[in-house]
Design a protein around this motif. Structure first.
Motif, PDB file in Angstrom:
ATOM      1  N   GLY B  74      26.472  -5.639  46.548  1.00  0.00           N
ATOM      2  CA  GLY B  74      26.933  -5.350  47.910  1.00  0.00           C
ATOM      3  C   GLY B  74      27.243  -3.876  48.091  1.00  0.00           C
ATOM      4  N   THR B  75      27.947  -3.305  47.124  1.00  0.00           N
ATOM      5  CA  THR B  75      28.356  -1.906  47.239  1.00  0.00           C
ATOM      6  C   THR B  75      27.162  -0.973  47.084  1.00  0.00           C
ATOM      7  N   PHE B  76      26.360  -1.203  46.044  1.00  0.00           N
ATOM      8  CA  PHE B  76      25.186  -0.336  45.811  1.00  0.00           C
ATOM      9  C   PHE B  76      24.239  -0.376  47.004  1.00  0.00           C
ATOM     10  N   GLU B  77      23.954  -1.578  47.492  1.00  0.00           N
ATOM     11  CA  GLU B  77      22.966  -1.720  48.562  1.00  0.00           C
ATOM     12  C   GLU B  77      23.467  -1.129  49.875  1.00  0.00           C
ATOM     13  N   ALA B  78      24.791  -1.189  50.089  1.00  0.00           N
ATOM     14  CA  ALA B  78      25.356  -0.628  51.322  1.00  0.00           C
ATOM     15  C   ALA B  78      25.199   0.883  51.380  1.00  0.00           C
ATOM     16  N   ILE B  79      25.123   1.513  50.220  1.00  0.00           N
ATOM     17  CA  ILE B  79      25.009   2.976  50.150  1.00  0.00           C
ATOM     18  C   ILE B  79      23.532   3.384  50.052  1.00  0.00           C
ATOM     19  N   VAL B  80      22.827   2.777  49.126  1.00  0.00           N
ATOM     20  CA  VAL B  80      21.454   3.205  48.844  1.00  0.00           C
ATOM     21  C   VAL B  80      20.452   2.554  49.811  1.00  0.00           C
ATOM     22  N   GLY B  81      20.769   1.360  50.301  1.00  0.00           N
ATOM     23  CA  GLY B  81      19.861   0.672  51.215  1.00  0.00           C
ATOM     24  C   GLY B  81      19.481   1.501  52.436  1.00  0.00           C
ATOM     25  N   PRO B  82      20.471   2.065  53.173  1.00  0.00           N
ATOM     26  CA  PRO B  82      20.119   2.871  54.350  1.00  0.00           C
ATOM     27  C   PRO B  82      19.315   4.127  53.999  1.00  0.00           C
ATOM     28  N   VAL B  83      19.608   4.726  52.853  1.00  0.00           N
ATOM     29  CA  VAL B  83      18.849   5.899  52.400  1.00  0.00           C
ATOM     30  C   VAL B  83      17.398   5.489  52.159  1.00  0.00           C
ATOM     31  N   ALA B  84      17.214   4.367  51.464  1.00  0.00           N
ATOM     32  CA  ALA B  84      15.869   3.892  51.142  1.00  0.00           C
ATOM     33  C   ALA B  84      15.106   3.528  52.421  1.00  0.00           C
ATOM     34  N   GLU B  85      15.797   2.950  53.387  1.00  0.00           N
ATOM     35  CA  GLU B  85      15.128   2.608  54.651  1.00  0.00           C
ATOM     36  C   GLU B  85      14.676   3.861  55.390  1.00  0.00           C
ATOM     37  N   GLN B  86      15.507   4.899  55.372  1.00  0.00           N
ATOM     38  CA  GLN B  86      15.109   6.175  55.999  1.00  0.00           C
ATOM     39  C   GLN B  86      13.874   6.762  55.326  1.00  0.00           C
ATOM     40  N   LEU B  87      13.826   6.653  53.995  1.00  0.00           N
ATOM     41  CA  LEU B  87      12.758   7.315  53.231  1.00  0.00           C
ATOM     42  C   LEU B  87      11.490   6.462  53.161  1.00  0.00           C
ATOM     43  N   GLY B  88      11.591   5.165  53.381  1.00  0.00           N
ATOM     44  CA  GLY B  88      10.414   4.277  53.303  1.00  0.00           C
ATOM     45  C   GLY B  88       9.986   4.003  51.878  1.00  0.00           C
ATOM     46  N   SER B  89       8.731   3.605  51.695  1.00  0.00           N
ATOM     47  CA  SER B  89       8.209   3.347  50.346  1.00  0.00           C
ATOM     48  C   SER B  89       8.004   4.665  49.626  1.00  0.00           C
ATOM     49  N   PRO B  90       8.192   4.723  48.304  1.00  0.00           N
ATOM     50  CA  PRO B  90       8.512   3.620  47.407  1.00  0.00           C
ATOM     51  C   PRO B  90      10.017   3.312  47.327  1.00  0.00           C
ATOM     52  N   TYR B  91      10.853   4.138  47.997  1.00  0.00           N
ATOM     53  CA  TYR B  91      12.305   3.988  47.838  1.00  0.00           C
ATOM     54  C   TYR B  91      12.789   2.595  48.256  1.00  0.00           C
ATOM     55  N   LYS B  92      12.243   2.106  49.386  1.00  0.00           N
ATOM     56  CA  LYS B  92      12.747   0.824  49.897  1.00  0.00           C
ATOM     57  C   LYS B  92      12.317  -0.346  48.999  1.00  0.00           C
ATOM     58  N   ASP B  93      11.426  -0.081  48.057  1.00  0.00           N
ATOM     59  CA  ASP B  93      10.964  -1.136  47.147  1.00  0.00           C
ATOM     60  C   ASP B  93      11.742  -1.172  45.833  1.00  0.00           C
ATOM     61  N   PHE B  94      12.778  -0.369  45.729  1.00  0.00           N
ATOM     62  CA  PHE B  94      13.660  -0.401  44.554  1.00  0.00           C
ATOM     63  C   PHE B  94      14.190  -1.827  44.361  1.00  0.00           C
ATOM     64  N   PRO B  95      14.322  -2.298  43.126  1.00  0.00           N
ATOM     65  CA  PRO B  95      14.785  -3.685  42.902  1.00  0.00           C
ATOM     66  C   PRO B  95      16.297  -3.844  43.033  1.00  0.00           C
ATOM     67  N   PHE B  96      16.769  -3.787  44.265  1.00  0.00           N
ATOM     68  CA  PHE B  96      18.213  -3.836  44.531  1.00  0.00           C
ATOM     69  C   PHE B  96      18.893  -5.046  43.881  1.00  0.00           C
ATOM     70  N   LEU B  97      18.202  -6.183  43.877  1.00  0.00           N
ATOM     71  CA  LEU B  97      18.857  -7.410  43.384  1.00  0.00           C
ATOM     72  C   LEU B  97      19.154  -7.382  41.883  1.00  0.00           C
ATOM     73  N   MET B  98      18.611  -6.395  41.174  1.00  0.00           N
ATOM     74  CA  MET B  98      19.001  -6.204  39.778  1.00  0.00           C
ATOM     75  C   MET B  98      20.518  -6.117  39.641  1.00  0.00           C
ATOM     76  N   PHE B  99      21.184  -5.548  40.666  1.00  0.00           N
ATOM     77  CA  PHE B  99      22.616  -5.281  40.549  1.00  0.00           C
ATOM     78  C   PHE B  99      23.491  -6.507  40.767  1.00  0.00           C
ATOM     79  N   LYS B 100      22.860  -7.636  40.923  1.00  0.00           N
ATOM     80  CA  LYS B 100      23.644  -8.875  40.928  1.00  0.00           C
ATOM     81  C   LYS B 100      24.404  -9.044  39.600  1.00  0.00           C
ATOM     82  N   TYR B 101      23.875  -8.423  38.548  1.00  0.00           N
ATOM     83  CA  TYR B 101      24.473  -8.619  37.219  1.00  0.00           C
ATOM     84  C   TYR B 101      25.941  -8.211  37.156  1.00  0.00           C
TER      85      TYR B 101
END
Lengths: 261, 261
Positions: B74-101
């Motif tokens: 939740g925390t990582f995606e809230a910060i990096v998600g909007p950055v990745a959306e602004q930048l598009g691919s390949p950034y938005k294709d980062f495996p965010f769900l890895m951080f469920k761990y």
């Protein structure tokens, strides 16, 4: 950096230039030259495809990676790096150096041991059922005499200790007590490099066992179970969610602790 | 998924078909249709390009992300998600769900609070100088009354507590004491969701301040400095590398602790 061109737009474009049939032939040929280039969206499909790795190679790679970007990076890269190399792009373009942040229990804060933080991230990325592997790894780390590998290139004698905790400062304090070396000594740095190797190796062993369909054993130590019977889910107190060993930090409190009866 | 074709190989191929000049013109045209598509290797260039984000939007996104894949995600995606959306691919294709761990201090082990683990990873990915930001964030987390946001969609009254530690079980135990709610209650879950929002918000504030050239203040609390004067670098004991608050866990030991003099 090689520029990439969208296939569908190219077919349309070449269709206008040379006729649709010729364009399709041309693009099919170009496709064959680019079969190794998967789109970056593949990174999001978890788990990434995993084939069994060599645990001893992971140990050596973890040790060497530690000296590049510390413990979390060293461990993560030793496990995920070979997988990414096998798979090629986009996997090999993952930003591995992000995991430098976990060094010294996260930027020297001495919280979670960086080797475990890196291993847990790697397990989530590579395992279809990560929880049993993380549980087994953390419990192993708490009780084992570590580091249990002595990598090529190590300069100092191997000295092992039991962390009794998954936390960085507990792990290091235990080792300095056994070794009589300081926390900022080169011996301690080498020990943490070897620990990155040990944890990478054990993680690969667990990933390989799971991939082979073997059951992954895990049970909390009896002392921890005793604490959790009050403090965890359904207990009289239920004030934490935890599996880590309590005694590593809280043993001195136990004399003042209320009786369960 | 769109297939990508290597530009250099295509120029060679088209050169044989239609003459080099025509091929170059064609490929230049195709390039213009594909300018937004960076190759996946861009992911490895740290830090990723960062433009100031809205801290309040990060708070809400962190809360909502918590319910998708727990606190670290939740925390990582809230910060990096909007950055990745602004930048598009390949950034938005980062495996965010890895951080469920990192949920529950890493798979329920109650070590590092997942919100801090996720924030530190995000900072390493986005900041040209991550260490001061992580230090300032962790010290703020230890001493603040948190969560200090009450997101849209929250069902329960806001209850704040001071963690006195960056660790999950300390943070939750402090909150259950103040709230008189159990660790597995829906109120505690919502509190950790709001905490993901608080930590995402504070991280964005710090990233924005650094991007604006403002100095990032950080000092360890006096009590921690006292402990570290013996236990950290150059001290008489020097058996740890640490910045975290000692008193959160070790306060009961202090009566038995040897005097410094």
């Amino acid at each position: 950096m090689e520029k990439q061109i969208d296939r569908r737009k190219l077919v349309t474009l070449l269709g206008g230039f040379a006729g649709v049939g010729a364009a399709a032939t041309l693009v099919a040929h170009a496709d064959q030259t680019a079969t190794a280039k998967a789109p970056s969206a593949a990174l999001q499909n978890l788990p990434w495809p995993y084939k069994p790795l060599d645990p001893n190679a992971a140990a050596q790679r973890g040790f060497e990676g530690y000296y590049k970007a510390e413990c979390m990076y060293g461990t993560f890269e030793a496990i995920v790096g070979p997988v990414a190399e096998q798979l090629g792009s986009p996997y090999k373009d993952f930003p591995f150096l992000m995991f430098k942040y976990g060094g010294g229990g996260i930027k020297g804060w001495a919280t979670i041991c960086g080797t475990l933080n890196g291993a847990a991230a790697a397990i989530q990325l590579l395992s279809p059922n990560p929880d049993p592997l993380v549980n087994a790894l953390f419990e192993w780390y708490e009780r084992e005499q570590l580091p249990d590998v002595h990598p090529k290139g190590a300069k100092f004698p191997e000295i092992r200790s039991v962390a009794n905790s998954p936390l960085c400062h507990q792990s290091i304090a235990s080792w300095t007590k056994v070794s009589q070396k300081h926390a900022y000594s080169p011996e301690r740095a080498e020990r943490c490099g070897a620990l990155a190797g040990s944890v990478a190796k054990q993680t690969v062993i667990l990933l390989n066992e799971q991939a082979a369909g073997k059951p992954i054993a895990f049970a909390l130590p009896q002392a921890t179970q005793g604490c959790m019977s009050c403090h965890e889910k359904g207990g009289a107190v239920e004030n934490i969610r935890a599996k880590m060993n309590c005694g590593g930090c809280h043993a001195p409190m136990l004399g003042k602790h209320p009786s369960k009866s």
